[in-house]
Write an enzyme that holds these catalytic residues in place. Sequence first.
Site, PDB file in Angstrom:
ATOM      1  N   ASP A 173      35.082  13.340  11.455  1.00  8.46           N
ATOM      2  CA  ASP A 173      35.746  12.038  11.345  1.00  8.46           C
ATOM      3  C   ASP A 173      35.950  11.688   9.865  1.00  8.46           C
ATOM      4  O   ASP A 173      35.236  12.193   9.002  1.00  8.46           O
ATOM      5  CB  ASP A 173      34.889  10.941  11.995  1.00  8.46           C
ATOM      6  CG  ASP A 173      34.721  11.180  13.489  1.00  8.46           C
ATOM      7  OD1 ASP A 173      35.565  11.865  14.083  1.00  8.46           O
ATOM      8  OD2 ASP A 173      33.739  10.661  14.039  1.00  8.46           O
TER       9      ASP A 173
HETATM   10  N1  URA Z   1      30.544  13.590  16.091  1.00  6.14           N
HETATM   11  C1  URA Z   1      31.124  12.461  15.653  1.00  6.14           C
HETATM   12  O1  URA Z   1      31.001  11.408  16.266  1.00  6.14           O
HETATM   13  N2  URA Z   1      31.843  12.519  14.516  1.00  6.14           N
HETATM   14  C2  URA Z   1      31.987  13.639  13.797  1.00  6.14           C
HETATM   15  O2  URA Z   1      32.644  13.618  12.752  1.00  6.14           O
HETATM   16  C3  URA Z   1      31.373  14.809  14.259  1.00  6.14           C
HETATM   17  C4  URA Z   1      30.657  14.760  15.422  1.00  6.14           C
END
Ligand code: URA
Length: 233
Positions: free
Chosen positions: A103
């Site tokens: 993310d």
């Molecule tokens: N899980 C999440 O919620 N975000 C990420 O970036 C990776 C795994």
Amino acid sequence: MRLDKFFSETSTLSRSECSKAVKKGEITVNGEIIKKADFKVDEFKDEIRYKGEVINYSKYIYIMLNKPEGVVSATEDGRDKTVLDLLPENYKNRGLFPCGRLDKDTLGLVILTNDGISAHNSLSPKRHFKKTYYFKTAEKFSDEDVKKIEGGITLADGYTTKPCEIKRLNDKEGEIILTEGKYHEIKRLFGARGNKIVYLERIKFGDISLGELQRGEWRFLSEDEIKKFTASK
Ligand code: URA
């Protein structure tokens, strides 16, 4: 392939640096000093040396990057800085892509490669390639939360997550190891338990760790790390 292309593809010398090295007699092919940068080489068979050191050709590039917050795991984006923007200009048209997505607000280890098969395998849940994340939660989490999340949770969209492992560091911090990578998975797992992830950082990809790599920096994977990454090929 042209000699100067060979050097730029192996990330040893840019094309103009290659021309200078040729003029200085610093490049040999099968023991002969080469006089022209457009000399044709067989990148798989010829022994190519720069200042006496053998330069091996690899079709693929494997890079590790420590992603800062605010950077997106994409090759291009109309608005935000991408992981590719953190690399030097000459890597931008080499077909590199991030292996899986973090993310925008998640930090840490991203592998960039142009080796599609190994990237695909490393992301496939069937291969059990473990991804380890360090996390912090807004509220305390319980042993019951750990047990439920580890066993798999059915999320709001009906998907049941694969079993995972959680190592509790304290009431609000831990490490979680996943073998799959569903959209916002860790945030949704804790969300399903009425909690919220406030910090998330990927610290390991399989057995490959960030080590000393600083935030925003990148480096090539070592030979050993490449073996680990491509093992499932
Ligand atoms: N899980 C999440 O919620 N975000 C990420 O970036 C990776 C795994």
